[in-house]
Design a protein around this motif. Structure first.
Motif, PDB file in Angstrom:
ATOM      1  N   ARG A  71       8.812   1.268   8.826  1.00 15.40           N
ATOM      2  CA  ARG A  71       7.492   0.681   8.608  1.00 15.40           C
ATOM      3  C   ARG A  71       6.445   1.319   9.516  1.00 15.40           C
ATOM      4  O   ARG A  71       5.277   1.407   9.154  1.00 15.40           O
ATOM      5  CB  ARG A  71       7.533  -0.837   8.807  1.00 15.40           C
ATOM      6  N   PRO A  75      -1.246   2.778   5.530  1.00 14.64           N
ATOM      7  CA  PRO A  75      -0.182   3.281   4.650  1.00 14.64           C
ATOM      8  C   PRO A  75      -0.729   3.994   3.417  1.00 14.64           C
ATOM      9  O   PRO A  75      -0.101   4.914   2.907  1.00 14.64           O
ATOM     10  CB  PRO A  75       0.589   2.028   4.249  1.00 14.64           C
ATOM     11  N   ASN A  76      -1.913   3.570   2.963  1.00 15.00           N
ATOM     12  CA  ASN A  76      -2.463   4.196   1.756  1.00 15.00           C
ATOM     13  C   ASN A  76      -3.041   5.579   2.029  1.00 15.00           C
ATOM     14  O   ASN A  76      -3.302   6.339   1.119  1.00 15.00           O
ATOM     15  CB  ASN A  76      -3.528   3.292   1.127  1.00 15.00           C
ATOM     16  N   THR A 113       2.975   9.686   2.926  1.00 18.12           N
ATOM     17  CA  THR A 113       4.330   9.170   2.768  1.00 18.12           C
ATOM     18  C   THR A 113       4.391   8.284   1.541  1.00 18.12           C
ATOM     19  O   THR A 113       3.389   7.716   1.122  1.00 18.12           O
ATOM     20  CB  THR A 113       4.729   8.303   3.974  1.00 18.12           C
ATOM     21  N   ALA A 114       5.578   8.168   0.961  1.00 20.04           N
ATOM     22  CA  ALA A 114       5.801   7.199  -0.113  1.00 20.04           C
ATOM     23  C   ALA A 114       7.050   6.430   0.248  1.00 20.04           C
ATOM     24  O   ALA A 114       8.022   7.012   0.715  1.00 20.04           O
ATOM     25  CB  ALA A 114       5.965   7.893  -1.448  1.00 20.04           C
ATOM     26  N   LEU A 115       6.993   5.125   0.015  1.00 20.87           N
ATOM     27  CA  LEU A 115       8.081   4.253   0.450  1.00 20.87           C
ATOM     28  C   LEU A 115       8.798   3.675  -0.767  1.00 20.87           C
ATOM     29  O   LEU A 115       8.159   3.212  -1.702  1.00 20.87           O
ATOM     30  CB  LEU A 115       7.483   3.134   1.314  1.00 20.87           C
ATOM     31  N   ALA A 167       2.075  -1.175  -3.720  1.00 22.73           N
ATOM     32  CA  ALA A 167       0.790  -0.749  -4.261  1.00 22.73           C
ATOM     33  C   ALA A 167      -0.101  -0.197  -3.153  1.00 22.73           C
ATOM     34  O   ALA A 167      -0.784   0.811  -3.319  1.00 22.73           O
ATOM     35  CB  ALA A 167       0.107  -1.925  -4.962  1.00 22.73           C
ATOM     36  N   ARG A 168      -0.060  -0.856  -2.007  1.00 17.30           N
ATOM     37  CA  ARG A 168      -0.878  -0.409  -0.881  1.00 17.30           C
ATOM     38  C   ARG A 168      -0.413   0.973  -0.421  1.00 17.30           C
ATOM     39  O   ARG A 168      -1.216   1.851  -0.130  1.00 17.30           O
ATOM     40  CB  ARG A 168      -0.740  -1.413   0.263  1.00 17.30           C
ATOM     41  N   ASP A 169       0.915   1.150  -0.393  1.00 20.98           N
ATOM     42  CA  ASP A 169       1.498   2.426   0.013  1.00 20.98           C
ATOM     43  C   ASP A 169       1.056   3.539  -0.923  1.00 20.98           C
ATOM     44  O   ASP A 169       0.905   4.682  -0.509  1.00 20.98           O
ATOM     45  CB  ASP A 169       3.024   2.291   0.013  1.00 20.98           C
ATOM     46  N   MET A 170       0.848   3.192  -2.205  1.00 20.50           N
ATOM     47  CA  MET A 170       0.432   4.216  -3.160  1.00 20.50           C
ATOM     48  C   MET A 170      -1.080   4.375  -3.193  1.00 20.50           C
ATOM     49  O   MET A 170      -1.625   4.994  -4.104  1.00 20.50           O
ATOM     50  CB  MET A 170       0.974   3.874  -4.541  1.00 20.50           C
ATOM     51  N   GLY A 171      -1.751   3.794  -2.211  1.00 24.88           N
ATOM     52  CA  GLY A 171      -3.168   4.057  -2.040  1.00 24.88           C
ATOM     53  C   GLY A 171      -4.090   3.060  -2.708  1.00 24.88           C
ATOM     54  O   GLY A 171      -5.298   3.272  -2.744  1.00 24.88           O
ATOM     55  N   ALA A 172      -3.544   1.977  -3.256  1.00 23.14           N
ATOM     56  CA  ALA A 172      -4.404   1.044  -3.980  1.00 23.14           C
ATOM     57  C   ALA A 172      -5.299   0.259  -3.016  1.00 23.14           C
ATOM     58  O   ALA A 172      -4.864  -0.138  -1.939  1.00 23.14           O
ATOM     59  CB  ALA A 172      -3.553   0.070  -4.794  1.00 23.14           C
TER      60      ALA A 172
END
Lengths: 370, 309
Positions: free
Chosen positions: A50, A75-76, A80-82, B209-214
């Motif tokens: 994390r 994170p956005n 990286t992709a989780l 979704a946040r991780d993918m930039g949303a």
């Protein structure tokens, strides 16, 4: 696709209130590597993931991705992709919408998104399934969709949080191979979290073994298995028989340990502890079940253990013989099945031998709980 | 075939005596407490308001005159419309819709906050605090709001103390008190269905979704709201139906010039003792609200079954 980008953790400490989840972790992961964090649940491995993905900031230390300090970057915004443990596919969106979600966020047109999703669906051998809902797919297919969704954004680093734990054994083994193949194909850095040592050993270039927030050892799977640096690693990774005692003598990288139950035994000092172990120290010696064999009558007593047989189990490809061990623990010997009916009889007194090079000694410490 | 299976299973699970009793009680409730009273109102609405002696006599025939009265008033030539009552009707429906929309916007952030901070003791305390005012009778709550919104009420005193206004604002006459009262009366019926569905949303989906930039807006638009839709619709249905059918709040908090449609129904029943006319008005209100709810469900692609979930 982007090539691998290095990830460095410098003196990372992560606290939640009074609780320290990760203590002073230093890891440097080469670009394009498949790197695993291996440890029992609650050891802090997910917390580290994390911190890399940006969902939490370390209390101390720095996370560097491709040499760039990630402090304050959400994170956005990280490359990286989780992939989540439960995959977290969006149940109300079709498979192709799931896969191309990162493009939707970036404002790509529906046609572009569909095209890219179809390419990725072909790559994960799910061509033509884009219009289904995730609930219509099997466990392994969902798994692959989650991978495709993560890869769609062309991340530099893919983070995987025990993504195989929900699958059944056969599928899990199959997915290991597949994950490794995908990683080789896309060439990006994979950081994999698992409590399953089999997964870590089969897939990884390098493995970090963690215990209660501390990284005990970082090495190749092979070295972790053969040259564990702490009793925890020795007992957590694979099966191991422990012999407690005191160091009697040391010569070079070999030591003789006076064990509590089997007299003086000869072994290697594990590489990481050469120089740390002194005569008279409390020590632990480990011998793998497969390194033990029935001893001929003239065997050297320094590499021979005698014990009474408690039980024998037939496992198909091997026999497991359990013998009376040290401090209530059983000694396990694994003998390949080459057509024998059985190896031993209950209560029989057996002599077992091993090669000193297959036994490792290190300062006494905490074992992995079973 | 399938129905038969359900019934035989039902008896197998509960035993014949208990099963019969349960089905009997449910049927009693449905038939005697819901269907028959409504049917009798429907029957009333198509009859003339006759003196008791003539009930059942030759003059007691079915008629549409009660419904015509809502549209044309007492003008039997149908030249002019009953603008007074029709205005009240349309105003009631629109106001109930606005109250519903207002409640959706007010409850969504709150439900999201409550639903996503799972299991914390503080949140459970908050939920209890939200419920406590509802232990008090609806009419008392309406009077309490009337006092707060009154000329020398808490709100006006506070506004004048802060020099935001020099004269007390007439919240009652401007219907602000009415809308606040209606919004407040049924707000929990909006909050809880929303809270339940949002609580069931897997947090990882939001993080993914946040991780993918949303952005937050995108996450809510694509993940949270679609997931919460059945809860939002079921809350909106209840708030709309109950607001449109409310009586206490309009009676107590409404301005002197603003009537709620239910007040007209009440007047027909109670003041004019014309139950037939009142029943017709009530049926029109019921049918209209049902049609509106079904239409909205159709537009937002929600099934009845989803709401029950």
């Amino acid at each position: 696709m982007s090539s691998g980008v290095a990830v460095d953790l410098e003196n990372i400490t992560i606290r939640f209130g009074d609780f320290t989840a990760v203590r002073d972790a230093n890891v440097s992961i080469n670009g394009g590597d498949f790197f695993s964090f291996l440890g029992p649940s609650g050891c802090g491995k997910t917390t580290i993931l994390r911190a890399v993905s940006g969902f939490l900031e370390p209390s101390e230390g720095r996370v560097l991705i491709g040499g760039n300090d990630m402090a304050g970057i959400g994170p956005n915004k990280r490359p990286t992709a989780l992939i989540f443990q439960n995959l977290a596919l969006f149940p109300l969106m079709k498979v192709w919408e799931n896969i191309s979600f990162s493009m939707e966020v970036a404002g790509a047109s529906a046609a572009e998104r569909r095209k890219r999703a179809d390419e990725l669906l072909d790559m994960i051998a799910l061509g033509g399934q884009g219009d289904k809902l995730p609930s219509e797919l099997s466990g392994g297919q969902k798994q692959r969709v989650a991978i495709a969704r993560a890869l769609c954004a062309n991340p530099d680093v893919l983070l995987l949080d025990e993504p195989l734990s929900a699958l059944d054994l056969k599928l899990r083994q199959h997915m290991r191979t597949e994950l490794r193949e995908i990683q080789k194909r896309v060439g990006i850095t994979f950081i994999y979290i698992t409590h399953d040592q089999g997964e870590a050993l089969t897939m990884s270039d390098n493995v970090a073994v963690m215990k209660a927030g501390v990284i005990d050892q970082i090495d190749t799977g092979h070295n972790i298995y053969d040259d564990p640096s702490t009793p925890f690693v020795a007992s957590f990774v694979g099966e191991n028989n422990v012999f407690r005692g005191k160091v009697k003598s040391i010569s070079g990288n070999e030591a003789v340990v006076t064990t509590n139950r089997s007299g003086d035994l000869l072994s290697r000092i594990t590489p990481a502890q050469v120089g740390n172990l002194k005569v008279g120290d409390d020590a632990m010696m480990f011998i793998r079940p497969e390194a033990l064999e029935l001893a001929p009558t003239d065997a050297d007593s320094k590499t021979t253990i005698t014990a009474n047989v408690i039980n024998e189990e037939f496992e198909g490809n091997s026999f497991s013989v359990f013998l009376e061990g040290d401090g209530g623990k059983m000694i396990k010997m694994s003998v390949p099945n080459l057509g024998q009916d059985h190896i031993s009889a209950r209560g029989e007194n057996l002599s077992l031998r091993y090669d000193a090079s297959n036994a490792v000694t290190m300062p006494a410490g905490e074992l992995a709980s079973e | 075939m399938k129905k038969k299976m359900i019934f035989s299973d039902f008896f197998k699970n509960n035993g014949v005596v208990m099963g019969t009793l349960l089905i009997g009680l449910v049927s009693f409730w449905l038939i005697f407490l819901i269907i028959l009273p409504q049917l009798s109102m429907l029957d009333y609405s198509f009859r003339f308001n006759l003196p008791p002696a003539e009930v059942g006599g030759p003059k007691d025939v079915y008629t549409l005159s009660n419904y015509e009265h809502l549209i044309y008033g007492s003008d039997s030539t149908h030249q002019t419309y009953n603008t007074v009552d029709l205005k009240v009707f349309v105003r009631t429906i629109i106001a109930a819709m606005l109250v519903t929309i207002f409640n959706i916007f007010l409850c969504y952030p709150l439900a999201y906050f409550l639903g996503q901070s799972k299991g914390s003791g503080f949140v459970r305390l908050l939920v209890v605090l939200l419920i406590i005012p509802y232990w008090i009778n609806e009419i008392l709550r309406a009077f309490a709001l009337r006092i707060i919104f009154g000329d020398s009420g808490l709100l006006n005193e506070a506004l004048m103390f802060l020099h935001l206004t020099s004269e007390p604002i007439d919240f009652i006459r401007q219907d602000i008190a009415l809308y606040a009262g209606l919004g407040y009366a049924y707000i929990l019926l909006m909050l809880f269905p929303m809270y339940n569905v949002i609580e069931s949303l897997d947090r990882n989906q939001i993080e993914a979704a946040r991780d993918m930039g949303a952005s937050w807006v995108h996450i809510h638009r694509r993940i949270v709201i679609p997931h919460a839709k059945p809860g939002i619709v079921s809350g909106a249905t209840m708030v709309f139906m109950l607001s449109a059918g409310a009586l206490a709040a309009p009676q107590i908090l409404g301005g002197p010039s603003s009537l709620w449609f239910t007040q007209l129904v009440y007047q027909w029943f109670n003041d004019s003792l014309n139950w037939q006319q009142g029943a017709a008005y009530a049926i029109v209100l019921l049918a209209s609200t049902i049609i509106i709810v079904l239409t909205v469900m159709k537009i937002f692609k929600v099934n009845m079954g989803d709401i029950g979930k």
